[in-house]
Design a protein around this motif. Structure first.
Motif, PDB file in Angstrom:
ATOM      1  N   THR A 121       0.852  -1.201   0.000  1.00  0.00           N
ATOM      2  CA  THR A 121       0.000   0.000   0.000  1.00  0.00           C
ATOM      3  C   THR A 121       0.881   1.241   0.000  1.00  0.00           C
ATOM      4  O   THR A 121       2.116   1.143  -0.105  1.00  0.00           O
ATOM      5  N   LYS A 122       0.237   2.409   0.085  1.00  0.00           N
ATOM      6  CA  LYS A 122       0.975   3.661  -0.123  1.00  0.00           C
ATOM      7  C   LYS A 122       0.447   4.773   0.778  1.00  0.00           C
ATOM      8  O   LYS A 122      -0.674   4.692   1.275  1.00  0.00           O
ATOM      9  N   VAL A 123       1.259   5.811   0.887  1.00  0.00           N
ATOM     10  CA  VAL A 123       0.891   6.995   1.664  1.00  0.00           C
ATOM     11  C   VAL A 123       1.399   8.235   0.941  1.00  0.00           C
ATOM     12  O   VAL A 123       2.467   8.196   0.342  1.00  0.00           O
ATOM     13  N   TYR A 124       0.651   9.313   0.971  1.00  0.00           N
ATOM     14  CA  TYR A 124       1.083  10.635   0.495  1.00  0.00           C
ATOM     15  C   TYR A 124      -0.129  11.514   0.164  1.00  0.00           C
ATOM     16  O   TYR A 124      -0.284  12.597   0.715  1.00  0.00           O
ATOM     17  N   TRP A 125      -0.984  11.022  -0.761  1.00  0.00           N
ATOM     18  CA  TRP A 125      -2.078  11.894  -1.222  1.00  0.00           C
ATOM     19  C   TRP A 125      -3.075  12.132  -0.090  1.00  0.00           C
ATOM     20  O   TRP A 125      -3.231  11.284   0.795  1.00  0.00           O
ATOM     21  N   PRO A 126      -3.786  13.260  -0.106  1.00  0.00           N
ATOM     22  CA  PRO A 126      -4.699  13.592   0.995  1.00  0.00           C
ATOM     23  C   PRO A 126      -5.781  12.534   1.226  1.00  0.00           C
ATOM     24  O   PRO A 126      -6.436  12.093   0.287  1.00  0.00           O
ATOM     25  N   THR A 127      -5.947  12.175   2.494  1.00  0.00           N
ATOM     26  CA  THR A 127      -7.023  11.235   2.846  1.00  0.00           C
ATOM     27  C   THR A 127      -8.031  11.907   3.789  1.00  0.00           C
ATOM     28  O   THR A 127      -8.902  11.250   4.333  1.00  0.00           O
ATOM     29  N   GLY A 128      -7.873  13.197   4.011  1.00  0.00           N
ATOM     30  CA  GLY A 128      -8.789  13.932   4.875  1.00  0.00           C
ATOM     31  C   GLY A 128      -8.602  15.422   4.644  1.00  0.00           C
ATOM     32  O   GLY A 128      -7.723  15.822   3.870  1.00  0.00           O
ATOM     33  N   PRO A 129      -9.388  16.243   5.338  1.00  0.00           N
ATOM     34  CA  PRO A 129      -9.376  17.684   5.052  1.00  0.00           C
ATOM     35  C   PRO A 129      -8.228  18.453   5.720  1.00  0.00           C
ATOM     36  O   PRO A 129      -7.906  19.559   5.315  1.00  0.00           O
ATOM     37  N   GLY A 130      -7.601  17.850   6.725  1.00  0.00           N
ATOM     38  CA  GLY A 130      -6.618  18.592   7.519  1.00  0.00           C
ATOM     39  C   GLY A 130      -5.265  18.709   6.847  1.00  0.00           C
ATOM     40  O   GLY A 130      -4.933  17.910   5.962  1.00  0.00           O
ATOM     41  N   PRO A 131      -4.471  19.700   7.273  1.00  0.00           N
ATOM     42  CA  PRO A 131      -3.147  19.887   6.670  1.00  0.00           C
ATOM     43  C   PRO A 131      -2.204  18.721   6.945  1.00  0.00           C
ATOM     44  O   PRO A 131      -1.222  18.541   6.229  1.00  0.00           O
ATOM     45  N   ASN A 132      -2.491  17.934   7.976  1.00  0.00           N
ATOM     46  CA  ASN A 132      -1.637  16.772   8.265  1.00  0.00           C
ATOM     47  C   ASN A 132      -2.201  15.458   7.742  1.00  0.00           C
ATOM     48  O   ASN A 132      -1.674  14.385   8.053  1.00  0.00           O
TER      49      ASN A 132
END
Ligand code: NDP
Length: 316
Positions: A79-90
């Protein structure tokens, strides 16, 4: 199925992986998604690719459910991580905070204690690379991921990443770029650098999202139910290939495929697998028959004449 090492690591991956971008949790119903995963398993595929962001996190959930009951040691889950998954800056990027939080969500949705490969979906220019790589090192030490990879990083970014990973005591083993007969960007710099660094390519969209099957014909409407008609998102991504010049050239590949005893889709998958720096080709599918067809590209050796004709039709 044939297996290859993931870069210079000891991890073996199936030459063809199954990925669920745009399909699971979006274009296709759960039953069809499960049927595709079953078909992949039946054909000997052991490597599955997804991302936290696909279908607003639903793709990981669907894959997690579809793989329930399988022997975990017999699978390689990426799997992967980077693109936004929620509205917050983090809720985005490769900060320590987001990486350490996002892996939890992915493991929960995938119903597993670890992923085999955790990938940086893109390079984050706003986070120091040292911070990102230290967070990945901790994810590996915590046993939540066995290997680390990246997606669409440049040759220079790969060099820096590999160097830092070595200093931190873990391996950056793979790169996940777009690669197909219609998209050969990595051949110039990423592949030579990766060969030097021991990084393997896990390539995405090997049949250019369906275009290299020949089903999109110049001057004609896209077939009903195809990705090009998927208003939930797929249609926008495939547009770059849907022009009459490209579609005409793709049709010209038909005799090359026929003489090799392959369908156009099989020719396309076999073509990416001729590159020795490719560890695996990730195919997508909206129907199980597509998996069954495409997987027959495994073990195919294309002749030099076929490779030359492909270059002359599509341009190197
Ligand atoms: P492909 O190039 O394999 O395209 C798959 C699509 O083509 C299918 O969903 C289907 O769409 C069509 N198709 C496949 N086989 C056939 C066939 N035999 N006959 C007719 N149509 C066929 O790959 P994807 O673009 O789906 O990407 C594969 C995976 O790569 C993703 O799931 C993901 O895991 C990864 N990826 C990673 C990215 C990244 O940034 N790292 C970006 C993109 C993908 P339909 O039936 O709807 O026409």
């Amino acid at each position: 199925m044939h297996f290859r090492h993931l870069g210079s690591s000891g991890l073996m991956v199936s030459e063809i992986s199954y990925g669920n971008w745009l399909t699971h949790g979006s274009q296709v119903e759960e039953a069809a998604a499960v049927a595709c995963v079953r078909a992949a398993l039946d054909e000997g595929i052991t490597t599955f690719d997804t991302a936290d962001v696909y279908a607003g996190t639903r793709a990981e959930e669907v894959l997690g459910r579809a793989l329930q009951g399988q022997r975990r040691e017999g699978l390689e889950i990426f799997t992967k991580v980077y693109w936004p998954t929620g509205p917050g800056p983090n809720d985005r990027g490769l900060s320590r905070k987001h990486i350490l939080e996002s892996i939890h969500g992915s493991l929960r949705r995938l119903k597993t204690d670890y992923v085999d490969l955790y990938q940086a979906h893109r390079y984050d220019t706003e986070t120091p690379l040292e911070e990102t790589m230290q967070a990945f090192a901790d994810v590996v030490r915590q046993g939540k991921a066995h290997y680390i990879g990246v997606s669409e990083w440049t040759a220079e970014q790969l060099r820096e990443g590999v160097k830092l990973a070595r200093q931190l005591g873990f391996q950056l083993v793979s790169s996940q770029p777009q690669y197909s007969m219609l998209w050969r960007v990595i051949e110039a710099e990423v592949v030579p650098a990766s060969q030097e660094l021991g990084v393997g390519q896990v390539v995405f969209s090997p049949i250019a999202q369906g275009v290299l099957t020949g089903k999109y014909r110049p001057g004609q409407k896209p077939p009903e139910g195809s990705r090009a008609t998927d208003e939930k998102g797929g249609a926008s991504f495939i547009q770059r290939f849907l022009n009459d010049d490209v579609l005409t050239r793709v049709q010209q590949l038909t005799p090359v495929a026929q003489e090799a005893g392959l369908s156009l889709a099989q020719l396309a998958v076999a073509w990416v697998l001729q590159n020795p720096n490719v560890s695996s080709a990730i195919i997508g599918a909206s129907r199980p028959e597509q998996v069954k067809e495409n997987v027959k590209a495994v073990g195919v050796k294309l002749s030099q004449d076929a490779m030359r004709r492909i270059d002359s039709i599509l341009g190197p």
